[in-house]
Design a protein around this motif. Structure first.
Motif, mmCIF file in Angstrom:
data_model
loop_
_atom_site.group_PDB
_atom_site.id
_atom_site.type_symbol
_atom_site.label_atom_id
_atom_site.label_comp_id
_atom_site.label_asym_id
_atom_site.label_seq_id
_atom_site.Cartn_x
_atom_site.Cartn_y
_atom_site.Cartn_z
ATOM 1 N N GLN A 280 5.538 -20.189 21.122
ATOM 2 C CA GLN A 280 6.753 -19.349 21.051
ATOM 3 C C GLN A 280 7.946 -20.405 20.914
ATOM 4 O OE1 GLN A 280 6.736 -16.269 24.121
ATOM 5 N NE2 GLN A 280 4.523 -16.061 23.764
ATOM 6 N N TYR B 213 12.299 -12.847 27.951
ATOM 7 C CA TYR B 213 11.845 -13.206 29.150
ATOM 8 C C TYR B 213 13.155 -13.301 30.011
ATOM 9 C CZ TYR B 213 7.433 -15.097 27.222
ATOM 10 O OH TYR B 213 6.246 -15.048 26.694
ATOM 11 N N TYR C 273 -5.357 -20.767 26.812
ATOM 12 C CA TYR C 273 -4.371 -21.568 25.969
ATOM 13 C C TYR C 273 -3.221 -21.995 26.835
ATOM 14 C CZ TYR C 273 -6.798 -19.110 22.033
ATOM 15 O OH TYR C 273 -7.625 -18.825 21.076
ATOM 16 N N PHE D 195 0.147 -24.648 27.536
ATOM 17 C CA PHE D 195 1.295 -24.971 26.893
ATOM 18 C C PHE D 195 2.180 -25.965 27.894
ATOM 19 C CE2 PHE D 195 0.924 -22.134 23.512
ATOM 20 C CZ PHE D 195 -0.003 -21.222 23.885
ATOM 21 N N GLU E 236 4.819 -3.730 24.446
ATOM 22 C CA GLU E 236 4.531 -3.912 25.587
ATOM 23 C C GLU E 236 5.890 -4.316 26.678
ATOM 24 O OE1 GLU E 236 1.550 -6.894 26.900
ATOM 25 O OE2 GLU E 236 2.081 -6.838 28.652
ATOM 26 N N PHE F 235 4.594 -18.601 33.105
ATOM 27 C CA PHE F 235 4.918 -19.739 33.404
ATOM 28 C C PHE F 235 4.900 -20.480 34.704
ATOM 29 C CE2 PHE F 235 7.295 -21.142 29.547
ATOM 30 C CZ PHE F 235 7.368 -19.946 28.837
ATOM 31 N N TYR G 90 9.970 -11.875 21.798
ATOM 32 C CA TYR G 90 9.769 -11.602 23.134
ATOM 33 C C TYR G 90 11.064 -11.961 23.792
ATOM 34 C CZ TYR G 90 4.947 -12.942 22.015
ATOM 35 O OH TYR G 90 3.722 -13.186 21.176
ATOM 36 N N ALA H 183 -2.471 -7.704 23.604
ATOM 37 C CA ALA H 183 -2.506 -8.618 22.338
ATOM 38 C C ALA H 183 -1.069 -9.191 22.391
ATOM 39 C CB ALA H 183 -2.912 -7.717 21.085
ATOM 40 N N THR H 184 -0.527 -9.467 23.389
ATOM 41 C CA THR H 184 0.917 -9.816 23.162
ATOM 42 C C THR H 184 1.063 -11.308 23.001
ATOM 43 O OG1 THR H 184 1.466 -10.195 25.591
ATOM 44 C CG2 THR H 184 1.690 -7.990 24.373
ATOM 45 N N ASN H 185 0.235 -11.968 23.578
ATOM 46 C CA ASN H 185 0.325 -13.444 23.418
ATOM 47 C C ASN H 185 1.395 -13.826 24.426
ATOM 48 O OD1 ASN H 185 -1.847 -14.176 21.879
ATOM 49 N ND2 ASN H 185 -0.632 -14.640 20.209
ATOM 50 N N LYS H 186 1.792 -13.026 25.458
ATOM 51 C CA LYS H 186 2.849 -13.396 26.314
ATOM 52 C C LYS H 186 2.419 -14.734 27.221
ATOM 53 C CE LYS H 186 2.040 -10.103 29.979
ATOM 54 N NZ LYS H 186 1.327 -9.027 29.621
ATOM 55 N N LEU H 187 3.603 -15.500 27.401
ATOM 56 C CA LEU H 187 3.199 -16.624 28.316
ATOM 57 C C LEU H 187 3.453 -16.403 29.788
ATOM 58 C CD1 LEU H 187 4.849 -19.298 25.847
ATOM 59 C CD2 LEU H 187 2.433 -18.809 26.307
ATOM 60 N N TYR I 123 8.132 -7.262 24.485
ATOM 61 C CA TYR I 123 7.373 -7.852 23.286
ATOM 62 C C TYR I 123 7.564 -6.711 22.282
ATOM 63 C CZ TYR I 123 3.569 -8.910 19.847
ATOM 64 O OH TYR I 123 3.019 -9.039 18.839
ATOM 65 N N PHE J 127 7.964 -12.788 31.716
ATOM 66 C CA PHE J 127 8.101 -11.705 30.610
ATOM 67 C C PHE J 127 8.945 -10.211 30.949
ATOM 68 C CE2 PHE J 127 6.227 -9.659 26.762
ATOM 69 C CZ PHE J 127 5.856 -8.509 27.290
ATOM 70 N N GLY K 101 10.366 -20.072 36.939
ATOM 71 C CA GLY K 101 9.873 -20.098 35.591
ATOM 72 C C GLY K 101 10.276 -18.629 34.724
ATOM 73 N N PRO K 102 10.420 -18.829 33.462
ATOM 74 C CA PRO K 102 10.878 -17.470 32.904
ATOM 75 C C PRO K 102 9.701 -16.507 33.169
ATOM 76 C CG PRO K 102 11.004 -19.345 31.209
ATOM 77 C CD PRO K 102 10.225 -19.867 32.516
ATOM 78 N N ARG L 285 -1.267 -18.585 28.234
ATOM 79 C CA ARG L 285 -1.242 -17.383 27.533
ATOM 80 C C ARG L 285 -1.883 -16.370 28.376
ATOM 81 N NH1 ARG L 285 -4.341 -15.568 22.111
ATOM 82 N NH2 ARG L 285 -5.731 -15.215 23.570
ATOM 83 N N ARG M 274 6.764 -11.577 15.664
ATOM 84 C CA ARG M 274 6.701 -11.443 17.009
ATOM 85 C C ARG M 274 7.982 -11.844 17.756
ATOM 86 N NH1 ARG M 274 0.949 -11.937 19.027
ATOM 87 N NH2 ARG M 274 -0.403 -11.246 17.017
ATOM 88 N N GLY N 190 -4.015 -10.339 28.868
ATOM 89 C CA GLY N 190 -3.922 -8.744 28.829
ATOM 90 C C GLY N 190 -3.247 -8.412 27.517
#
Lengths: 115, 113
Positions: free
Chosen positions: B102, B35, A32, A34, B56, A105, B33, A99-103, B48, B45, B42-43, A94, B31, A97
């Motif tokens: 996001q 960062y 995924y 972006f 997390e 970059f 987040y 289910a957070t959908n963290k990105l 969350y 994480f 870049g940002p 994405r 949701r 790891g």
């Protein structure tokens, strides 16, 4: 682990010329992907995403991106650059790891469009 | 404007002081987040929330950092005993459940002197 790489710290292009900002990815499954843009002292603005389907994705402000699975690339493109496109561009993937959908970059590419 | 908002936009503090930042997500986004972005990067994480539950935390979030989202709406990020290495832009983002992109706020720029 998922990651993206932006091989160019800066891209210079003349106004009216086509632009390409490069991004390659490394993921363990279907990616995924972006693109975000950041103007000075501002947050990130979402441009476009690839989830599945057509390899050419159209987004905001005339930008598009081409997903290439064989080259693991997701390059951002625009047919005709504007001076106002000058900004910092980030590619992201994405993370799978949890289910957070963290990105995750990339390090960003500064686009400078000369008038 | 119904985007993500953050307060303050800028914070200058002396080393050792505590600071707290606030994020108001887009209404009905469950949701949220946090960062952190340092110069030339870049940002990255930090943490969350899904509704009020913190699901997390990154290894970047040391014991001096704590985040809350008490009613599943706004969130706060507190840094205790700030260090110069904490100087960065702290970004908040939100998304509705099931979506993947996001939406980011303008960020809080922290300078620790």
């Amino acid at each position: 682990a998922q990651s993206v790489a932006q091989p160019e710290d800066q891209v210079n292009v003349a106004e009216g010329n086509p632009l390409t900002v490069k991004c390659t990815y490394s993921v363990s499954g279907n990616p995924y992907l972006f693109w975000y843009v950041q103007y000075p002292n501002r947050g990130l603005q979402f441009l476009l995403k690839y989830i599945t389907g057509d390899n050419l994705v159209k987004g905001s402000y005339g930008f598009e991106a081409e997903f290439n699975k064989s080259q693991t690339s997701f390059h951002l493109k625009k047919p005709s650059a504007l001076v106002s496109d000058s900004a910092l561009y980030f590619c992201a993937v994405r993370d799978y790891g949890g289910a957070t959908n963290k990105l995750i970059f990339g390090t960003g590419t500064l686009l400078a469009v000369q008038p | 404007d119904t985007g993500v908002s953050q307060d303050p936009r800028h914070k200058i503090t002396k080393r050792g002081q505590n600071v707290t930042f606030r994020c108001d997500p887009i209404s009905e986004h469950n949701r949220l987040y946090w960062y952190r972005q340092t110069l030339g990067q870049g940002p990255e994480f930090l943490t969350y929330f899904q509704n009020e539950a913190q699901l997390e935390k990154s290894r970047l979030l040391s014991d001096r950092f704590s985040a809350e989202r008490p009613k599943g709406s706004f969130s706060t990020l507190e840094i205790q005993r700030t260090e110069q290495g904490d100087s960065a832009m702290y970004l908040c983002a939100s998304s509705p459940g099931g979506a993947t992109e996001q939406y980011f706020g303008p960020g809080t720029r922290l300078t620790v002197t």
